[in-house]
Design a protein around this motif. Structure first.
Motif, short mmCIF file in Angstrom:
data_model
loop_
_atom_site.label_atom_id
_atom_site.label_comp_id
_atom_site.label_asym_id
_atom_site.label_seq_id
_atom_site.Cartn_x
_atom_site.Cartn_y
_atom_site.Cartn_z
N LEU A 117 15.22 7.95 26.57
CA LEU A 117 14.65 7.40 25.28
C LEU A 117 15.12 6.15 24.93
O LEU A 117 14.05 5.11 24.85
N GLU A 118 16.21 5.49 25.17
CA GLU A 118 16.66 4.16 24.97
C GLU A 118 15.93 3.30 25.95
O GLU A 118 15.54 2.10 25.62
N ARG A 119 16.02 3.45 27.13
CA ARG A 119 15.48 2.86 28.25
C ARG A 119 13.72 2.38 27.97
O ARG A 119 13.55 1.33 28.43
N VAL A 120 13.15 3.34 27.52
CA VAL A 120 11.84 3.23 27.18
C VAL A 120 11.42 2.68 26.01
O VAL A 120 10.36 2.49 25.53
N GLY A 121 12.58 2.15 25.23
CA GLY A 121 12.30 1.32 23.87
C GLY A 121 12.12 2.13 22.94
O GLY A 121 11.56 1.68 21.78
N LEU A 122 12.43 3.65 22.63
CA LEU A 122 12.23 4.34 21.65
C LEU A 122 13.40 5.10 21.04
O LEU A 122 13.37 6.00 20.22
N ASN A 123 14.51 4.36 21.15
CA ASN A 123 15.65 4.94 20.49
C ASN A 123 15.49 4.52 18.94
O ASN A 123 14.83 3.50 18.67
N GLY A 124 15.70 5.39 18.13
CA GLY A 124 15.54 5.23 16.67
C GLY A 124 14.35 6.06 16.43
O GLY A 124 13.91 6.17 15.04
N THR A 125 13.62 6.63 17.12
CA THR A 125 12.42 7.65 17.04
C THR A 125 12.83 8.97 16.83
O THR A 125 11.84 9.66 16.63
N GLU A 126 13.86 9.41 17.13
CA GLU A 126 14.35 10.68 17.43
C GLU A 126 13.79 11.78 16.10
O GLU A 126 13.58 12.88 16.51
N GLN A 131 3.04 12.51 16.63
CA GLN A 131 1.76 11.91 16.07
C GLN A 131 1.85 10.76 15.38
O GLN A 131 1.05 10.01 15.23
N ALA A 132 3.26 10.43 15.11
CA ALA A 132 3.42 9.15 14.31
C ALA A 132 3.77 7.74 15.38
O ALA A 132 3.73 6.79 14.97
N LEU A 133 3.74 8.20 16.75
CA LEU A 133 3.82 7.30 17.62
C LEU A 133 2.55 6.61 18.31
O LEU A 133 1.51 7.55 18.17
N SER A 134 2.51 5.52 18.51
CA SER A 134 1.31 4.87 19.06
C SER A 134 0.98 5.41 20.35
O SER A 134 1.86 6.09 20.90
N GLN A 139 3.00 7.45 25.60
CA GLN A 139 3.01 7.22 27.06
C GLN A 139 4.36 7.12 27.75
O GLN A 139 5.04 7.30 28.57
N ARG A 140 5.06 6.24 26.87
CA ARG A 140 6.69 5.81 27.48
C ARG A 140 7.47 7.00 27.24
O ARG A 140 8.45 7.31 27.97
N LEU A 141 7.15 7.62 26.29
CA LEU A 141 7.91 9.03 26.04
C LEU A 141 7.74 10.08 27.10
O LEU A 141 8.58 10.69 27.69
N GLY A 142 6.30 10.22 27.51
CA GLY A 142 5.96 11.01 28.63
C GLY A 142 6.73 10.54 29.85
O GLY A 142 7.21 11.43 30.79
N ILE A 143 6.84 9.27 30.19
CA ILE A 143 7.46 8.59 31.22
C ILE A 143 9.00 9.20 31.34
O ILE A 143 9.52 9.52 32.33
N ALA A 144 9.53 8.90 29.93
CA ALA A 144 11.02 9.08 29.69
C ALA A 144 11.28 10.69 30.43
O ALA A 144 12.26 11.11 30.95
N LEU A 145 10.41 11.67 29.76
CA LEU A 145 10.32 13.11 30.00
C LEU A 145 10.14 13.29 31.36
O LEU A 145 10.62 14.59 32.02
N THR A 146 9.42 12.56 32.35
CA THR A 146 9.42 12.78 33.71
C THR A 146 10.39 12.22 34.38
O THR A 146 10.82 13.02 35.48
N PHE A 147 11.07 11.26 34.14
CA PHE A 147 11.95 10.65 34.92
C PHE A 147 13.52 11.07 34.51
O PHE A 147 14.38 11.20 35.76
#
Length: 220
Positions: A117-126, A131-134, A139-147
Motif C-alpha cells: 500500500l505504501e509502495r503504490v503511494g496509498l499510505n494514509g488511505t487505510e 469509492q473515495a479513491l480516484s 488501479q494502484r490498489l488493485g496492483i498492490a493486491l495483485t503483487f
C-alpha cells in the motif's frame, strides 16, 4: 509455466479467438499487444477460467486445466495473481478491510499488503472507502493486491491504462522485480512505451497470436 494451446472462442457468428496460442515461462514477462476487439482480454479470461472455450486448452505446469474439475482450478488459481482491466472492488469497503480480507484469503500476514500500500503511494488511505479513491488510485490498489502475495504467475489486463506516466514507470519496475524473483508475468497493453527491453512482445491479430516484435522498439 502456463500455456494456451490453439484456443478457439466464438460469440455468435464471430470467431474472436481462432487458434490463439502462447506460453509464459518462470522469470519471463510477456506483453500482449493488439487493437481493441482483437481478442486479448478474451484470451486472458480463457486462460484464468473466466470464459468457456470452444476448443483448445490451457495447461499449468504441463497439466491440463481445460475440462478439469473445480478443485484443480482452485489449486492453480491459489498460485496466481489476476488483475482485470476494470478493477472492481467493493465501493463502500474501507481500504484496511480489503487488506485484511485478501490477507486472510491467502493465509498471510497483513504486513506485506500494508508495505505494498505504501509502495503504490496509498499510505494514509487505510480508513477511506474505495469509492473515495480516484480511478488511478483504485488501479494502484488493485496492483498492490495483485503483487503483495508474490504469486508464481501474474496476469494483468491493461494495468497501465489508468496510470499517469510516472506510475507506469513504477509498474514496469515492479514487473521486473517480479520476474527477477522467478514469477511469470502476462500483460496486455496498448501502451508499448511503458515496458522494458527485457520483456517479450507478442501481438494479437485476427484471433491469433503472432510475433511481430523484433525488440522493444518495434511498433504493433
Amino acid at each position: 509455466m502456463i500455456e494456451a494451446r490453439d484456443i478457439v472462442k466464438t460469440y455468435g457468428h464471430r470467431r474472436v479467438l481462432d487458434g490463439a496460442s502462447l506460453a509464459v515461462s518462470p522469470g519471463e514477462c510477456v506483453v500482449l499487444t493488439g487493437d481493441n476487439g482483437s481478442g486479448k482480454t478474451t484470451l486472458l479470461h480463457a486462460m484464468v477460467g473466466l470464459r468457456n472455450i470452444d476448443s483448445g486448452g490451457v495447461l499449468w505446469h504441463d497439466r491440463r486445466l481445460t475440462g478439469a474439475g473445480r478443485r484443480t482450478w482452485q489449486r492453480a488459481r491459489a498460485a496466481w495473481g489476476f488483475l482485470p482491466q476494470q478493477v472492481v472492488l467493493p465501493p463502500t469497503a474501507p481500504v484496511e478491510r480489503l487488506l485484511r480480507f485478501y490477507a486472510r484469503l491467502r493465509g498471510m500476514s497483513t504486513r506485506p499488503a500494508y508495505e505494498w500500500l505504501e509502495r503504490v503511494g496509498l499510505n494514509g488511505t487505510e480508513k477511506q472507502r474505495v469509492q473515495a479513491l480516484s480511478g488511478g488510485m483504485q488501479q494502484r490498489l488493485g496492483i498492490a493486491l495483485t503483487f503483495y502475495c508474490e504469486p508464481a504467475l501474474i496476469i494483468m489486463d491493461e494495468p497501465a491504462s489508468s496510470l499517469d506516466p510516472g506510475w507506469r514507470g513504477q509498474l514496469a519496475t515492479w514487473v521486473t522485480e517480479q520476474t527477477q524473483r522467478g514469477a511469470g508475468v502476462l500483460v496486455t497493453s496498448q501502451l508499448h512505451e511503458t515496458w522494458r527491453e527485457s520483456v517479450r512482445f507478442l501481438h494479437c491479430e485476427a484471433g491469433r497470436i503472432v510475433d511481430r516484435h523484433e525488440n522493444s522498439e518495434a511498433q504493433p
